[in-house]
Scaffold this active site. Structure first.
Site, PDB file in Angstrom:
ATOM      1  N   CYS A  71       0.795  -1.228   0.000  1.00  0.00           N
ATOM      2  CA  CYS A  71       0.000   0.000   0.000  1.00  0.00           C
ATOM      3  C   CYS A  71       0.825   1.275   0.000  1.00  0.00           C
ATOM      4  CB  CYS A  71      -0.975  -0.001   1.170  1.00  0.00           C
ATOM      5  SG  CYS A  71      -0.219   0.081   2.822  1.00  0.00           S
ATOM      6  N   HIS A 110      -2.225   0.956   7.063  1.00  0.00           N
ATOM      7  CA  HIS A 110      -2.640   1.017   5.659  1.00  0.00           C
ATOM      8  C   HIS A 110      -2.691   2.471   5.217  1.00  0.00           C
ATOM      9  CE1 HIS A 110      -4.413  -0.066   1.887  1.00  0.00           C
ATOM     10  NE2 HIS A 110      -5.421   0.752   2.105  1.00  0.00           N
ATOM     11  N   ASP A 125      -7.655   4.331  -3.611  1.00  0.00           N
ATOM     12  CA  ASP A 125      -6.776   3.366  -2.948  1.00  0.00           C
ATOM     13  C   ASP A 125      -6.338   2.321  -3.971  1.00  0.00           C
ATOM     14  OD1 ASP A 125      -5.449   1.580  -1.336  1.00  0.00           O
ATOM     15  OD2 ASP A 125      -7.082   1.311   0.101  1.00  0.00           O
TER      16      ASP A 125
END
Length: 283
Positions: A71, A110, A125
């Protein structure tokens, strides 16, 4: 635009040749092209290699070398690209809820992005593995929102948001992915969280080979020697990869990764394949 960010090279990497305007159409197209082209993967921490989050390192790895990442790498790169296109972007952090017991509170491990478009704010995302978003989400919309890979929704309680995905077969079908607020984060926040994920002895990224990628007809996900195809409709299809050759070929062809030059990879893949072929205890 950061002087050392090569927007043209990034757009070539994701195969995007459309408009460079700050519109929702551009944001949606760049987001989708990114997740289609740059797979989620954890090869570096799994091999014990350092993960660097400075712009030069992320750009070199994911753009020039043809690798993927997790991420922080994915969304740092996407965030730089969106800023280079003229979007206003905020870096946010979330606590993962996926497969986490309700009474457990995880740290903020995250990363996601908030992007402004025409006085509206969207969540973007590119780095949540097998449930990575494939379209931006309106932050102020409470009803389910359609994406190319199924409905998702954002629930709000006070200043906190929870992202949920519709997962058929789950209790009530809706499953929480993560919770977040709108407090912008700093590079040092992500450096600390990334170091934890890459170095904690019980971290999934240290112990398990993981890769994921959306496809036009669903998603694929690799977990050690188990490859699963999740179609948009129908039951998942599972394949067991029982050789280092099959694992390497899958990383290269199914996930589009360039893995040449990773000297330790072959030995780790051979050990992983051997573990997968070993009979279960007592069997």
């Amino acid at each position: 635009m950061p002087p050392d960010f090569d927007l043209d090279a990034y757009l070539r990497r994701i195969g995007y040749g459309g408009p460079r305007s700050t519109t929702l159409d551009t944001l949606t197209a760049v987001h989708r092209a990114h997740v289609d082209s740059i797979a989620f993967e954890n090869l570096d921490p799994w091999l014990g290699l350092p993960v660097r989050l400075d712009l030069a390192s992320v750009q070199h790895k994911l753009v020039a070398r043809g690798r993927g990442g997790f991420c922080f790498e994915q969304n740092l790169l996407l965030g730089h690209a969106l800023r280079a296109l003229g979007f206003t972007v905020a870096d946010l952090a979330a606590r993962v809820r996926w497969n986490v017991p309700a009474d457990v509170t995880r740290p903020r491990t995250h990363m996601l992005l908030a992007v402004n478009v025409a006085a509206q704010r969207y969540i973007v995302d590119a780095g949540f593995g097998g449930h990575t978003l494939t379209a931006p989400l309106r932050l102020d919309r409470r009803v389910p929102q359609r994406t190319p890979h199924g409905p998702v929704r954002l629930l709000r309680q006070d200043q906190q948001f929870e992202l949920q995905a519709l997962v058929p077969g789950a209790p009530d079908d809706w499953r929480a992915l993560y919770v977040f607020d709108l407090q912008p984060q700093h590079a040092s926040d992500f450096e600390m969280a990334s170091w934890y994920l890459c170095n904690h002895p019980e971290s999934l990224f240290r112990t398990t080979l993981v890769a994921a990628r959306p496809l036009s007809d669903g998603r694929i996900a690799l977990r050690d020697h188990q490859l699963t195809h999740y179609p948009l409709d129908g039951a998942p299809r599972l394949s067991m990869l029982d050789s280092a050759t099959a694992l390497r070929t899958t990383l290269q062809q199914a996930f589009g990764l360039t893995v040449d030059g990773l000297d330790m990879l072959q030995a780790r893949l051979e050990a992983l394949a051997a573990a997968g072929r070993a009979p279960a205890a007592g069997g």
